[in-house]
Design a protein around this motif. Sequence first.
Motif, PDB file in Angstrom:
ATOM      1  N   CYS A  97      38.366  55.000  49.432  1.00 12.29           N
ATOM      2  CA  CYS A  97      39.237  55.739  48.497  1.00 12.29           C
ATOM      3  C   CYS A  97      38.524  56.063  47.182  1.00 12.29           C
ATOM      4  O   CYS A  97      38.824  57.079  46.557  1.00 12.29           O
ATOM      5  CB  CYS A  97      40.507  54.944  48.219  1.00 12.29           C
ATOM      6  SG  CYS A  97      41.628  54.874  49.647  1.00 12.29           S
ATOM      7  N   TYR A 109      43.277  50.571  41.506  1.00 12.33           N
ATOM      8  CA  TYR A 109      42.160  49.958  42.209  1.00 12.33           C
ATOM      9  C   TYR A 109      41.882  50.752  43.473  1.00 12.33           C
ATOM     10  O   TYR A 109      42.799  51.337  44.054  1.00 12.33           O
ATOM     11  CB  TYR A 109      42.495  48.515  42.581  1.00 12.33           C
ATOM     12  CG  TYR A 109      42.837  47.677  41.383  1.00 12.33           C
ATOM     13  CD1 TYR A 109      41.839  47.122  40.605  1.00 12.33           C
ATOM     14  CD2 TYR A 109      44.159  47.450  41.018  1.00 12.33           C
ATOM     15  CE1 TYR A 109      42.144  46.348  39.491  1.00 12.33           C
ATOM     16  CE2 TYR A 109      44.471  46.687  39.913  1.00 12.33           C
ATOM     17  CZ  TYR A 109      43.469  46.137  39.152  1.00 12.33           C
ATOM     18  OH  TYR A 109      43.779  45.379  38.058  1.00 12.33           O
ATOM     19  N   PHE A 110      40.619  50.761  43.901  1.00  7.50           N
ATOM     20  CA  PHE A 110      40.229  51.535  45.060  1.00  7.50           C
ATOM     21  C   PHE A 110      39.311  50.739  45.977  1.00  7.50           C
ATOM     22  O   PHE A 110      38.472  49.972  45.510  1.00  7.50           O
ATOM     23  CB  PHE A 110      39.493  52.822  44.637  1.00  7.50           C
ATOM     24  CG  PHE A 110      40.320  53.703  43.739  1.00  7.50           C
ATOM     25  CD1 PHE A 110      41.302  54.523  44.273  1.00  7.50           C
ATOM     26  CD2 PHE A 110      40.130  53.703  42.372  1.00  7.50           C
ATOM     27  CE1 PHE A 110      42.076  55.328  43.452  1.00  7.50           C
ATOM     28  CE2 PHE A 110      40.897  54.501  41.540  1.00  7.50           C
ATOM     29  CZ  PHE A 110      41.879  55.319  42.093  1.00  7.50           C
ATOM     30  N   CYS A 111      39.466  50.964  47.292  1.00  3.85           N
ATOM     31  CA  CYS A 111      38.545  50.390  48.272  1.00  3.85           C
ATOM     32  C   CYS A 111      37.307  51.289  48.337  1.00  3.85           C
ATOM     33  O   CYS A 111      37.239  52.314  47.653  1.00  3.85           O
ATOM     34  CB  CYS A 111      39.221  50.296  49.646  1.00  3.85           C
ATOM     35  SG  CYS A 111      39.658  51.902  50.368  1.00  3.85           S
ATOM     36  N   GLY A 126      40.594  45.978  46.867  1.00  2.00           N
ATOM     37  CA  GLY A 126      40.245  46.890  45.792  1.00  2.00           C
ATOM     38  C   GLY A 126      38.947  46.439  45.150  1.00  2.00           C
ATOM     39  O   GLY A 126      38.914  45.425  44.470  1.00  2.00           O
ATOM     40  N   CYS A 154      43.633  47.752  47.190  1.00  2.00           N
ATOM     41  CA  CYS A 154      43.459  49.182  46.928  1.00  2.00           C
ATOM     42  C   CYS A 154      44.836  49.794  46.703  1.00  2.00           C
ATOM     43  O   CYS A 154      45.729  49.661  47.544  1.00  2.00           O
ATOM     44  CB  CYS A 154      42.760  49.845  48.106  1.00  2.00           C
ATOM     45  SG  CYS A 154      42.660  51.646  47.981  1.00  2.00           S
TER      46      CYS A 154
END
Length: 142
Positions: free
Chosen positions: A48, A43-45, A33, A21
């Motif tokens: 997020c 990229y995001f978890c 991510g 992430c």
Amino acid sequence: MAAALEISQHKGSDVVFDVCCSICDDDGIQKEGRFNCQNCSKYFCNSCVLTHNKFLKDHLVTAQGGGDEWPVVKPVDGSLELCEEHTTEKLTMFCEDDEKLLCHVCHLRNHKQCSQIVLLTDKVKSTTQPLDVGQMKTRIES
């Protein structure tokens, strides 16, 4: 001696993600991510991505494995991460005195007296251009 061992231990986990992430990574937190924003190139978890999507509703976000828009992560040859001398041990350190990649066995047997042993994760983060272990090994060998 115990103090030196305490200093060489790194904070974090041994879990390695294909993609981290971007937001959490900026804060020194390692989370996978699972989403990619095509507009932000980040990229995001799971947590997020909720905030991102709340504020940037018009951005194209894809889930990992959710389509052709997910960036392809080039697999790294696993043998590049293993010590040549101790073939079952992963390379985790770099000796700046001798300019060699080390596993923990090499460190204990041959490099205990060296003054500049750094974790590969710290070495990679400190370079101006991000390098993976394979790239670092190639640079050192050349």
